[in-house]
Design an enzyme around this catalytic site. Structure first.
Site, PDB file in Angstrom:
ATOM      1  N   CYS C 144       0.848  -1.188   0.000  1.00  0.00           N
ATOM      2  CA  CYS C 144       0.000   0.000   0.000  1.00  0.00           C
ATOM      3  C   CYS C 144       0.888   1.245   0.000  1.00  0.00           C
ATOM      4  CB  CYS C 144      -0.863  -0.034   1.249  1.00  0.00           C
ATOM      5  SG  CYS C 144       0.087  -0.549   2.682  1.00  0.00           S
ATOM      6  N   GLY C 231      -5.113 -15.701  -9.255  1.00  0.00           N
ATOM      7  CA  GLY C 231      -5.678 -16.904  -9.857  1.00  0.00           C
ATOM      8  C   GLY C 231      -4.636 -17.771 -10.533  1.00  0.00           C
TER       9      GLY C 231
END
Ligand code: FAD
Ligand code: FAD
Ligand code: FMN
Ligand code: FMN
Ligand code: FES
Ligand code: FES
Lengths: 316, 261, 316, 261
Positions: C144, C231
């Site tokens: 972040c 994924g």
């Protein structure tokens, strides 16, 4: 698509006009090229070579390279791992044997990919190639270890990329395309360093780090362990890095990474690529180049657009 | 040698063999006239990129499969279902479409007037069938085949199985030395798993018998472009990685650096 | 696999023993956890919660976060793009409402994921959480932007990671797991910095950069443009980075990135992971956790192995 | 409200409608007793991970599909094939298996004694069918439906098509104001494309009529976990991103911050 092929062919002159693009100092008849190491003259048997705007050969090095031990390949769920280790016959044999054949066969610009282990070696290779006719440009593969810098790859340091490109750009008027690795914190900063140092275009991306292990035995699928990952699974990352780089530099981008279809190609052009290259797609579909150029042509014709009209036009 | 071509051909017939083995037949007269034993094709069930976009079905690599038989253009591929790619092929029926790249590779050298011994293991059987048809009129041919169990064996002169379920119990190389002497062999052709080929080479080298081995490797392009399928070939001190799909798959057995594989 | 389920269940006590693992100061009943942001109590309806060795909640921040505009999701050929923007109710509401519910429902260790925009803020959140019971450890999300450092992400700088982790590790005895971003040049060096500063484990990988564009219109599929890619398509990269990091640090690794099946899970354990987390797999197969633990258990039982026997045992 | 459950159910019947529309029926009495109009299920053709490993077929996300009808557990999904996921569903036949996650979402509030106007566009039709069945005994119901062309229209009280191929030419909202007056409407239910819902909201807000809109969003989890499916809800100065799959899909129309979508 099948039904429209004849239509495209009959309008091929127009389509050609719309597919023209510039890659630095080069005018390309189509935006489609091939990714270094995945395509050679053998592939030209499979489709009309004029689909290609330029031909990029496999990376050569000063000395011949034996390459890495077997196994060198493994297909994953959504791509390919490779660990070829830059096997190539070396600069002398390239100039003596490969280059004359390319000159004889190729009707499109030839871009020679090369790599070195020190800035001097890069410069030496370039100097030798400058003396050869029939070469339109260079793709400089900097994803290789730098012997002057603890074997850390050239491509990860802005300073070293700057120095390297500055040296090379002072030596040539030909297209000088710097091929970047995606395995860095800030690819756009490295592209900016290359641009500032006189590169006339940027190619990206080389392979991502990748690995696969036989779950039953624990043996690495690739002898050397960590390999290069390419193919459709890396497309989202390649596209993000293309976009990021296109926002950061003004020189044209030759984009690649998981482009299998003309729809994929369009995504990269929207993101800012002036030209695109197909790599792994050549293996999974030998007709890719043909199908991509047909698809692009049809898309542009149907909308009466030129490639330039959509280049970099992505809406965020 | 011709460069490999890309073509799509319908499967003209499908034959079931033992267990996971089957044969797909296609028809191509031009290829029928051009190919030689030991050559192979890169083949795949016709895949469409639409599938990738529409159903998340990602197109996969072609798989190298030897020419098992050639009857003037009626070309057969004998395949064992061992994994992803061969499993996709095993789903095909007559009428379905194959994509083919080939013919690829160098093939076996063919002589006349020799006493030839063919030795195959497992899925090394198919190229030998085509080879023996080519040799049989002008050579003496003896063919030994080995497999893990009965389901891995097919017609030949002498069968070995590891579990002894048919033929002699043991590995096919167990009988090699004896047969070379017995049949006065002056040339050996082999195809099968690497350990078998290496073992056979040890024997033929000891006896100084000419030996051509057909090798396997994981392939991406199948046409000599990617340098993914190499094996070390040359002398112990001066070898190079040669491409199984281009300089091979058939190599002089003693030139393969088995110790480096 | 179906036929063996009953067998596994009947031997479940043994299987459990073989599946035990340690993640830093924590003893986990199974090596399976969930990736922050992809799993919550709702998912526990789908399978026996005791499949999980630990529960990792969605990243929380000090203040509530609205998150990013729509669209936030897009499914690619081999994975998922997301751009949630850390939407969460903020620390106060988490402590007041979420935490009591977790304490009530969860029978496994709770690992709280949190993030901040300055080292002080990270420390402040940790201090507040230290005062709460029912928390076994922390996963520190450092992908972040750092307001003290030109908004550049914490996770890309060894020095800043060192400073941050040093501060946090001095404040807690609980598990302190640092979650790394893959979008860096040298993830192993960053893991080493975290280890040196007192982290008790490493989690990796967070999402790769990814993007997708509607080829017809040129509109980014994700409102914010570049998104996070997860994924099965990132599995080879996640595995390579897991291996690289496992070679570089001694503290345990919680690995994730494209783990869909128990075979995938085994690959990461061979590569050096002590525990694994499933993220996107929770969306494409709500039973993943169950199937993975069954598959792992069956694999180990059949070979009479413990997880520890294969951890890091990859043959290169 | 129950948490969504995961189940696999056989398709009991399949009905063809116009063009790309079809209905899949399943049977589940427990769900039949529990669900409400406006709720939806996340559904998918049964996918196996084996497919991923064996054939390169990667399992994809579930797709949110409204409950179109519920006959005491005979639950219908009316689907339009528009892309990858719905295309996979369109391949299914009776006897094939569905995976279902649900029931998801809040559903429409149901009252008695109202003059209700239902307005649907395109694939917004299905939840309205179930809703009108629920309303019809104790309310006056008038249903307007619009589509691009005739193939996008289905039984209701008043049809609009953009190309005029059937019903009135134009958009379904064109008739909204008039009908609200004509039928003395005091509640509006809407489902359809965002621009249609926004336009309908402008009208109902102007007339200060209660209005519940069912919204769409791209989903990953469908159960409130990923925060991927949000839309801005609240007042112009104080809104939050709420989850369509959890706090929605039905929202008070005037609370949706259409200008931010
Ligand atoms: C020149 C050449 C000719 C061939 N001719 C034939 C033939 O006529 N008929 C035939 O059935 N096969 C033949 N093969 C082998 C065939 O190509 C492989 O079986 C096939 O590529 C395996 O791919 P897959 O996707 O089905 O299996 P994968 O999913 O890639 O692998 C499945 C399993 O098989 C193992 N495996 C993979 N490749 C090989 C291999 N090459 N040898 C041994 N084990 C392997 C893997 O480790 C894995 O455990 C030939 C190979 C070559 C190189
Ligand atoms: C709560 C809810 C209830 C729904 N009920 C139904 C129903 O009963 N019947 C039904 O057929 N559909 C329904 N939908 C819509 C359905 O979920 C989408 O059509 C489907 O998810 C599209 O996925 P796909 O993979 O087929 O298409 P994709 O490949 O994802 O997209 C194909 C094309 O459609 C566009 N598209 C994708 N999603 C949408 C969308 N949500 N709205 C408009 N365009 C879109 C894309 O931009 C793309 O051009 C519902 C959606 C929600 C959120
Ligand atoms: C087998 C193989 C060999 C490659 N060899 C080279 C090479 O010699 N030099 C180079 O710059 N890139 C090489 N690459 C990388 C590709 O040129 C390309 O950057 C990468 O594969 C991503 O594109 P793709 O996903 O379309 O394959 C190679 C890739 C593969 C798969
Ligand atoms: C929808 C979504 C939300 C996520 N939210 C977070 C988050 O809040 N904090 C975090 O550290 N990682 C978050 N991640 C990253 C995952 O935890 C995980 O690191 C990543 O998805 C890779 O694992 P996977 O491929 O198994 O999904 C999120 C991922 C997804 C797909
Ligand atoms: S498979 Fe590419 S060179 Fe042989
Ligand atoms: S789809 Fe995940 S929160 Fe709604």
């Amino acid at each position: 698509m099948g039904t429209h092929l004849s239509e495209i062919f009959s309008q091929s002159l127009t389509a050609r006009e719309q597919l023209k693009t510039k890659l630095g100092v080069l005018e390309l008849n189509t935006p489609l090229t091939v990714a270094s190491g995945t395509f050679d003259l053998e592939n030209l048997e499979f489709f009309d070579p004029s689909c290609l705007g330029a031909f990029v050969c496999k990376t050569i090095t000063k000395e011949p390279q034996k390459g890495n031990p077997q196994p060198r390949l493994y297909e994953t769920e959504a791509g390919l791992l490779n660990s070829i280790g830059l096997q190539n016959p070396g600069l002398d044999l390239f100039i003596a044997e490969k280059l004359p054949k390319y000159r004889e066969v190729l009707e499109m610009p030839l871009i020679v990919s090369f790599s070195g282990s020190s800035i001097d070696e890069f410069a030496e290779i370039l100097m030798r190639l400058e003396a050869c006719s029939g070469i339109s440009g260079y793709e400089v593969n900097i994803s290789c270890p730098n012997v002057e810098n603890e074997g850390i790859a050239f491509g990860i340091s802005e300073e070293i990329v700057y120095k390297l490109v500055q040296r090379l750009s002072s030596m040539t008027e030909r297209e000088l395309c710097i091929k970047l690795s995606p395995n860095v914190t800030d690819i756009a900063a490295i592209a900016q360093a290359a641009e500032a140092a006189g590169a006339s275009s940027i190619a990206l991306i080389n392979t991502l780090y990748g690995m696969a292990i036989d779950y039953q035995t624990g043996v690495s699928r690739i002898k050397k362990g960590i390999a290069g990952y390419s193919g459709i699974g890396i497309k989202p990352t390649a596209l993000a890095l293309t976009y990021k780089t296109a926002q950061a530099v003004k020189i044209p981008i030759l984009a690649m990474g998981g482009i299998y279809s003309w729809q994929d190609a369009l995504e990269f052009i929207w993101a800012g690529a002036s030209a695109i290259a197909i790599g792994t797609a050549n293996f999974v579909n030998p007709l890719s180049a043909f199908e991509i150029i047909m698809g692009l042509g049809e898309y542009l014709l149907a909308r009466n657009l030129k490639l330039q009209d959509i280049k970099g036009g992505v809406t965020i | 040698m011709n460069n490999p071509q890309y073509r799509q051909r319908a499967i003209q017939a499908r034959e079931e063999l033992t267990d996971d083995y089957f044969i797909l037949w296609i028809w191509d007269e031009a290829w029928g006239a051009a190919v030689r034993p030991g050559q192979f094709f890169e083949i795949r069930a016709l895949a469409s990129l639409e599938d990738a976009q529409v159903a998340g079905h990602i197109p996969k690599l072609f798989k190298p499969i030897s020419i098992y038989d050639n009857q003037g253009g009626r070309i057969g591929f004998m395949i064992k279902n061992v994994g992803k790619g061969t499993n996709a092929l095993s789903k095909l029926r007559a009428g379905d479409m194959l994509e083919l790249l080939g013919p690829a590779g160098n093939g076996f050298p063919v002589y006349r007037g020799k006493h030839a011994l063919l030795i195959s293991g497992g899925i090394g059987y198919p190229p030998m069938w085509y080879l023996q048809k080519e040799l049989i009129n002008h050579n003496q041919v003896y063919w030994m085949h080995g497999g893990a169990t009965q389901g891995d064996t097919f017609p030949c002169d002498e069968i070995f199985t590891e579990d002894g379920s048919i033929g002699k119990k043991g590995r096919v190389c167990d009988g090699l030395k004896e047969n070379i002497a017995k049949y006065d062999i002056d040339i050996v052709y082999s195809c099968g798993p690497l350990p078998m080929l290496a073992a056979a080479t040890a024997i033929t080298q000891e006896l100084a018998i000419e030996h051509y081995a057909s090798l396997e490797a994981y392939m991406a392009c199948g046409i000599g472009v990617c340098y993914g399928c190499v094996i070390p070939v040359g002398s112990a001190l001066n070898w190079d990685y040669l491409r199984v799909c281009k300089e091979g798959p058939v190599f002089k057995a003693e030139e393969v650096r088995w110790e480096l594989i």
